[in-house]
Design an enzyme around this catalytic site. Sequence first.
Site, PDB file in Angstrom:
ATOM      1  N   ARG A  37       0.827  -1.197   0.000  1.00  0.00           N
ATOM      2  CA  ARG A  37       0.000   0.000   0.000  1.00  0.00           C
ATOM      3  C   ARG A  37       0.868   1.257   0.000  1.00  0.00           C
ATOM      4  O   ARG A  37       1.958   1.282   0.585  1.00  0.00           O
ATOM      5  CB  ARG A  37      -0.915   0.024   1.232  1.00  0.00           C
ATOM      6  CG  ARG A  37      -1.938   1.162   1.165  1.00  0.00           C
ATOM      7  CD  ARG A  37      -2.703   1.332   2.463  1.00  0.00           C
ATOM      8  NE  ARG A  37      -3.628   2.476   2.355  1.00  0.00           N
ATOM      9  CZ  ARG A  37      -4.159   3.103   3.374  1.00  0.00           C
ATOM     10  NH1 ARG A  37      -3.883   2.726   4.622  1.00  0.00           N
ATOM     11  NH2 ARG A  37      -4.972   4.130   3.181  1.00  0.00           N
ATOM     12  N   HIS A  38       0.366   2.287  -0.631  1.00  0.00           N
ATOM     13  CA  HIS A  38       1.055   3.581  -0.709  1.00  0.00           C
ATOM     14  C   HIS A  38       1.227   4.216   0.670  1.00  0.00           C
ATOM     15  O   HIS A  38       0.556   3.867   1.653  1.00  0.00           O
ATOM     16  CB  HIS A  38       0.269   4.535  -1.597  1.00  0.00           C
ATOM     17  CG  HIS A  38      -1.126   4.791  -1.102  1.00  0.00           C
ATOM     18  ND1 HIS A  38      -1.418   5.680  -0.084  1.00  0.00           N
ATOM     19  CD2 HIS A  38      -2.317   4.246  -1.466  1.00  0.00           C
ATOM     20  CE1 HIS A  38      -2.709   5.691   0.153  1.00  0.00           C
ATOM     21  NE2 HIS A  38      -3.287   4.824  -0.670  1.00  0.00           N
ATOM     22  N   ARG A  56      -0.382   8.627  -5.768  1.00  0.00           N
ATOM     23  CA  ARG A  56       0.098   8.202  -4.455  1.00  0.00           C
ATOM     24  C   ARG A  56       0.765   6.826  -4.501  1.00  0.00           C
ATOM     25  O   ARG A  56       1.728   6.581  -3.782  1.00  0.00           O
ATOM     26  CB  ARG A  56      -1.049   8.214  -3.442  1.00  0.00           C
ATOM     27  CG  ARG A  56      -2.250   7.332  -3.786  1.00  0.00           C
ATOM     28  CD  ARG A  56      -3.390   7.632  -2.824  1.00  0.00           C
ATOM     29  NE  ARG A  56      -4.582   6.805  -2.974  1.00  0.00           N
ATOM     30  CZ  ARG A  56      -5.599   7.090  -3.781  1.00  0.00           C
ATOM     31  NH1 ARG A  56      -5.558   8.177  -4.554  1.00  0.00           N
ATOM     32  NH2 ARG A  56      -6.662   6.302  -3.841  1.00  0.00           N
ATOM     33  N   GLU A  61      -7.366   2.078  -6.712  1.00  0.00           N
ATOM     34  CA  GLU A  61      -8.218   1.853  -5.551  1.00  0.00           C
ATOM     35  C   GLU A  61      -9.675   1.727  -5.996  1.00  0.00           C
ATOM     36  O   GLU A  61     -10.042   2.075  -7.129  1.00  0.00           O
ATOM     37  CB  GLU A  61      -8.052   3.016  -4.556  1.00  0.00           C
ATOM     38  CG  GLU A  61      -8.896   2.926  -3.298  1.00  0.00           C
ATOM     39  CD  GLU A  61      -8.623   1.686  -2.464  1.00  0.00           C
ATOM     40  OE1 GLU A  61      -8.971   0.576  -2.935  1.00  0.00           O
ATOM     41  OE2 GLU A  61      -8.095   1.815  -1.340  1.00  0.00           O
ATOM     42  N   HIS A  64      -3.286  -0.104  -3.347  1.00  0.00           N
ATOM     43  CA  HIS A  64      -4.131   0.582  -2.380  1.00  0.00           C
ATOM     44  C   HIS A  64      -4.763  -0.413  -1.406  1.00  0.00           C
ATOM     45  O   HIS A  64      -4.948  -1.592  -1.737  1.00  0.00           O
ATOM     46  CB  HIS A  64      -5.220   1.354  -3.111  1.00  0.00           C
ATOM     47  CG  HIS A  64      -4.699   2.244  -4.195  1.00  0.00           C
ATOM     48  ND1 HIS A  64      -4.377   3.564  -3.985  1.00  0.00           N
ATOM     49  CD2 HIS A  64      -4.405   1.992  -5.501  1.00  0.00           C
ATOM     50  CE1 HIS A  64      -3.930   4.098  -5.118  1.00  0.00           C
ATOM     51  NE2 HIS A  64      -3.934   3.163  -6.043  1.00  0.00           N
TER      52      HIS A  64
END
Length: 204
Positions: A10-11, A60, A84, A150
């Site tokens: 995940r970012h 992101r 996402e 995400h």
Amino acid sequence: MTLRRLVLWRHGETDYNASSRMQGHLDSELTEVGWNQARFAVPALARFSPDLVVASDLRRATDTATVFVNATGVPLRIDKRLRETNLGDWQGMTGAEVDAISPGARAQWQNDATWAPPGGESRVEVAARAVEVVSDLDAGEEETVVLGTHGGLITALTGKLLGLPVRNWPLLGGIGNCHWTVLARRDSTGLAWRLIAYNAGITG
């Protein structure tokens, strides 16, 4: 089929995360904390010796992945199927704002992977597009791949790859900023995916 391991990353923290707002497909930016989280994660992720990083095209996730590839030289590929969940009308809102407009709707969304926010998509739909990326990777030569993506997609894809009943997907907890989940295959299980680590990460 050579793909043996997936690291779902995940970012880092974004301005929307910091203000508790839902992002979905909105293209939010990493905060300074988020950039630092990505830098801190590099040594731990490098130990997986990935052959490739595939990142969502949302900034992101792309920025987080770029920190890793710039430090390691691992190739980077961008794929919008790793975006996402599209949260539709809820994008940009806080949970409290959603609850005020549609009492109970957010709880329904959290507890039913087939339910979608107004104008958005369900986790089942998210998993369907994400698993296409994994199928494409199966046709390649990489053994270990990092997917820079995400939190919502990670939980959906994990449920899908593990073959969990859809009704049980909501039992998977959330993923922290810059944390990761690891899945691996083993010949003795008919190349089925196994969960090795979930929501792993470091502090710094």
